[in-house]
Scaffold this active site. Structure first.
Site, short mmCIF file in Angstrom:
data_model
loop_
_atom_site.label_atom_id
_atom_site.label_comp_id
_atom_site.label_asym_id
_atom_site.label_seq_id
_atom_site.Cartn_x
_atom_site.Cartn_y
_atom_site.Cartn_z
N SER A 57 0.83 -1.20 0.00
CA SER A 57 0.00 0.00 0.00
C SER A 57 0.87 1.26 0.00
O SER A 57 1.97 1.25 0.56
CB SER A 57 -0.86 -0.03 1.27
OG SER A 57 -1.47 1.21 1.49
N LYS A 81 1.71 -3.50 6.83
CA LYS A 81 2.15 -3.51 5.42
C LYS A 81 3.66 -3.31 5.34
O LYS A 81 4.34 -3.97 4.55
CB LYS A 81 1.41 -2.43 4.62
CG LYS A 81 -0.06 -2.74 4.42
CD LYS A 81 -0.27 -3.97 3.54
CE LYS A 81 -1.66 -4.53 3.64
NZ LYS A 81 -1.86 -5.84 3.01
N TYR A 86 -2.40 -0.95 11.16
CA TYR A 86 -2.64 -1.52 9.82
C TYR A 86 -1.48 -1.17 8.89
O TYR A 86 -0.90 -2.04 8.24
CB TYR A 86 -3.95 -1.00 9.21
CG TYR A 86 -4.00 -1.26 7.72
CD1 TYR A 86 -4.20 -2.54 7.23
CD2 TYR A 86 -3.77 -0.23 6.80
CE1 TYR A 86 -4.18 -2.79 5.86
CE2 TYR A 86 -3.75 -0.47 5.44
CZ TYR A 86 -3.96 -1.75 4.97
OH TYR A 86 -3.92 -2.01 3.61
P1 NAD Z 1 -11.17 -6.89 1.34
O1 NAD Z 1 -11.40 -6.84 2.80
O2 NAD Z 1 -12.30 -6.61 0.43
O3 NAD Z 1 -10.53 -8.29 0.93
C1 NAD Z 1 -9.70 -9.01 1.80
C2 NAD Z 1 -10.26 -10.43 1.90
O4 NAD Z 1 -9.42 -11.20 2.74
C3 NAD Z 1 -11.67 -10.47 2.49
O5 NAD Z 1 -12.51 -11.21 1.61
C4 NAD Z 1 -11.49 -11.19 3.82
O6 NAD Z 1 -12.62 -11.99 4.13
C5 NAD Z 1 -10.24 -12.00 3.59
N1 NAD Z 1 -9.42 -12.29 4.77
C6 NAD Z 1 -8.96 -11.41 5.69
N2 NAD Z 1 -8.21 -12.06 6.59
C7 NAD Z 1 -8.18 -13.37 6.23
C8 NAD Z 1 -7.56 -14.54 6.75
N3 NAD Z 1 -6.83 -14.51 7.86
N4 NAD Z 1 -7.76 -15.71 6.12
C9 NAD Z 1 -8.51 -15.78 5.01
N5 NAD Z 1 -9.11 -14.71 4.45
C10 NAD Z 1 -8.94 -13.52 5.07
O7 NAD Z 1 -9.95 -5.88 1.04
P2 NAD Z 1 -9.41 -5.32 -0.35
O8 NAD Z 1 -9.75 -3.88 -0.42
O9 NAD Z 1 -9.78 -6.22 -1.44
O10 NAD Z 1 -7.85 -5.40 -0.06
C11 NAD Z 1 -7.07 -6.50 -0.48
C12 NAD Z 1 -5.64 -6.30 -0.04
O11 NAD Z 1 -5.16 -5.07 -0.57
C13 NAD Z 1 -5.46 -6.19 1.47
O12 NAD Z 1 -4.24 -6.83 1.80
C14 NAD Z 1 -5.34 -4.71 1.71
O13 NAD Z 1 -4.61 -4.41 2.86
C15 NAD Z 1 -4.62 -4.26 0.46
N6 NAD Z 1 -4.84 -2.85 0.11
C16 NAD Z 1 -6.13 -2.38 -0.01
C17 NAD Z 1 -6.33 -1.06 -0.33
C18 NAD Z 1 -7.73 -0.49 -0.40
O14 NAD Z 1 -7.89 0.72 -0.26
N7 NAD Z 1 -8.76 -1.31 -0.64
C19 NAD Z 1 -5.24 -0.21 -0.55
C20 NAD Z 1 -3.95 -0.72 -0.45
C21 NAD Z 1 -3.76 -2.06 -0.11
C1 WQD Z 2 -9.48 9.63 0.79
C2 WQD Z 2 -9.62 11.13 1.03
C3 WQD Z 2 -10.07 11.68 3.34
C4 WQD Z 2 -14.01 9.88 3.62
C5 WQD Z 2 -6.97 4.64 3.00
C6 WQD Z 2 -5.96 3.97 3.89
C7 WQD Z 2 -4.74 3.61 3.10
C8 WQD Z 2 -5.09 2.80 1.87
C9 WQD Z 2 -6.15 3.47 1.06
C10 WQD Z 2 -5.00 0.45 2.34
C11 WQD Z 2 -8.93 11.59 2.32
C12 WQD Z 2 -11.24 12.07 2.46
C13 WQD Z 2 -12.78 10.31 3.15
C14 WQD Z 2 -15.02 10.83 3.90
C15 WQD Z 2 -13.50 12.58 3.22
N1 WQD Z 2 -5.65 1.52 2.20
N2 WQD Z 2 -12.54 11.63 2.97
N3 WQD Z 2 -14.72 12.15 3.67
O1 WQD Z 2 -7.35 7.70 3.82
O2 WQD Z 2 -6.35 8.03 1.49
O3 WQD Z 2 -6.40 5.80 2.46
O4 WQD Z 2 -7.27 3.77 1.90
O5 WQD Z 2 -3.82 0.25 2.35
O6 WQD Z 2 -3.91 2.89 3.96
O7 WQD Z 2 -5.63 4.88 4.93
O8 WQD Z 2 -8.54 6.82 1.75
O9 WQD Z 2 -10.84 6.86 0.93
O10 WQD Z 2 -10.43 6.99 3.41
O11 WQD Z 2 -9.85 8.95 1.98
O12 WQD Z 2 -13.30 13.79 3.04
O13 WQD Z 2 -16.12 10.51 4.34
O14 WQD Z 2 -11.02 11.41 1.23
O15 WQD Z 2 -9.86 12.66 4.32
O16 WQD Z 2 -8.41 12.85 2.06
P1 WQD Z 2 -7.12 7.19 2.46
P2 WQD Z 2 -9.99 7.33 2.04
#
Ligand code: NAD
Ligand code: WQD
Length: 343
Positions: free
Chosen positions: A127, A156, A152
């Site tokens: 991330s 990562k 969290y």
């Molecule tokens: P998500 O929660 O939709 O998907 C994650 C899945 O993993 C879920 O279906 C959950 O049930 C499963 N899971 C969690 N822990 C588990 C375990 N111990 N065993 C088996 N299954 C398990 O999340 P996502 O948004 O699809 O994110 C996927 C990956 O990408 C995550 O590692 C997240 O940290 C990373 N990521 C997400 C974002 C984002 O903003 N969505 C951004 C950067 C990184």
């Molecule tokens: C985006 C922008 C908020 C909600 C998060 C995790 C990061 C990564 C991606 C996994 C920000 C603003 C949001 C609302 C708002 N995930 N906002 N009103 O915070 O950039 O990142 O997701 O790895 O680790 O922290 O994403 O979508 O929450 O926010 O104004 O109701 O929108 O302040 O500027 P963020 P977000």
């Protein structure tokens, strides 16, 4: 022979879109998910899109015995894409042990099996959170990582360190960490998308739920940042474009094209948009008049970040293709489908 790919977290938001792209490229997929943050119905949706319902096993990957038993049964896995993790930043502050236990143990259980069973390839979900608030923008891959703002985020960073150290100690193992920026949007079929439980923390699901009438108004967190319109800037990446990056990473691993056995890439668009710009784009493309107000900054938020994607573009041959407008429209179409709202 078909290559079997283990997709952990494959019924989740990004995982499900990636399974679709993998199956459409002819890969055979097995999903492991404990359904802690996703629904079994996603398997049917993937089946509808691709014509093939993937193999599925439900268990918690932080359980080493269950993980070992899984690998006893599935002996043809050539690569793993590891999405499974807890991802709620705010929740992780109150429940750090849950996050460290789940996110770190799951990765270590997989690596342990990779080492013992000679499964040599992994793509890992990292991330942009590992950069914190960078001093220089856009961020490149060697921009120094900063101390994470949340447990969290720290999982990562630690997972990246675990991968780096394992790739050094076990040179047969190859890993690619993809550092996602802000994934948004849904599949064009509107059959899969993001389904947050409860009140969404992330911006786009909050917007689409507000537009659908589930929330009264959007709160914009702060308009006094050092940005052109005062609201915070992020790099919003379309989830299908992001899913395609995983298929490219898998091809790279299987075709042994890498430059080192531990690589990491920024996966973003290379462009930053402010919260207000995003809101205005949503209103323009959907025609829905979204109610919003400006409130205080959200604790822990960074001011601005966007990616330099030239290494991903040049090394992987991957580039984000979908515009912000089309991506927001896909998110809205998905929300309407989920809520049973007509077109
Ligand atoms: P998500 O929660 O939709 O998907 C994650 C899945 O993993 C879920 O279906 C959950 O049930 C499963 N899971 C969690 N822990 C588990 C375990 N111990 N065993 C088996 N299954 C398990 O999340 P996502 O948004 O699809 O994110 C996927 C990956 O990408 C995550 O590692 C997240 O940290 C990373 N990521 C997400 C974002 C984002 O903003 N969505 C951004 C950067 C990184
Ligand atoms: C985006 C922008 C908020 C909600 C998060 C995790 C990061 C990564 C991606 C996994 C920000 C603003 C949001 C609302 C708002 N995930 N906002 N009103 O915070 O950039 O990142 O997701 O790895 O680790 O922290 O994403 O979508 O929450 O926010 O104004 O109701 O929108 O302040 O500027 P963020 P977000």
């Amino acid at each position: 022979m078909k290559k079997q790919i283990l997709v952990t977290g494959g019924t989740g938001y990004i995982g499900s879109h990636t399974v679709v792209e993998l199956q459409e490229k002819g890969y055979e997929v097995v999903i492991v998910d404990d359904l802690s943050n996703s629904s079994i119905d996603v398997l049917d949706a993937i089946g509808k899109i691709t014509g093939l319902r993937p193999a599925f096993e439900q268990f918690d990957l932080s359980d080493s015995i269950k993980t070992n038993t899984f690998f006893d049964k599935y002996t043809d896995i050539e690569a793993i894409i590891h999405f499974a993790a807890f991802k709620a930043v705010g929740e992780s502050v109150g429940k750090p042990l849950n996050y460290y236990r789940n996110n770190l143990n799951s990765l270590m259980n997989l690596l342990d099996n990779m080492k013992r069973r000679n499964i040599i390839n992994m793509v890992f979900s990292s991330s942009c959170t590992v950069y914190g608030q960078p001093d220089v923008l856009p961020v490149v891959e060697n921009t120094p990582r900063k101390q994470a703002e949340s447990p969290y985020g720290n999982t990562k960073s630690i997972c990246e360190d675990i991968l780096r150290d394992c790739c050094k100690a076990y040179p047969q193992i190859n890993c690619i960490a993809l550092r996602y920026f802000n994934p948004i949007g849904a599949h064009p079929s509107s059959l899969i998308g993001e389904l947050p439980l409860g009140v969404p923390n992330n911006l786009v699901p909050f917007i689409t739920q507000t537009a659908a009438g589930l929330r009264d108004e959007l709160s914009i967190f702060g308009d006094n940042y050092n940005t052109p319109d005062g609201t915070a800037i992020r790099d919003y990446i379309n989830v299908v474009d992001l899913a395609k990056a995983h298929v490219i990473a898998i091809n790279r691993l299987l075709n042994k094209k890498r430059t080192s056995n531990y690589e990491y890439f920024n996966i973003g668009t290379g462009e930053g948009y402010s919260v207000l710009q995003l809101v205005k784009t949503f209103i323009a493309v959907t025609g829905v008049n979204l109610a919003y107000k400006i409130v205080e900054r959200r604790a822990g938020d960074i001011e601005k970040i966007w990616a330099d994607t030239s290494i991903a573009n040049n090394e992987l041959g991957w580039k984000a293709e979908t515009s912000l407008g089309d991506t927001l429209l896909s998110a809205w179409n998905w929300e309407k489908k989920v809520r049973g709202l007509g077109n």
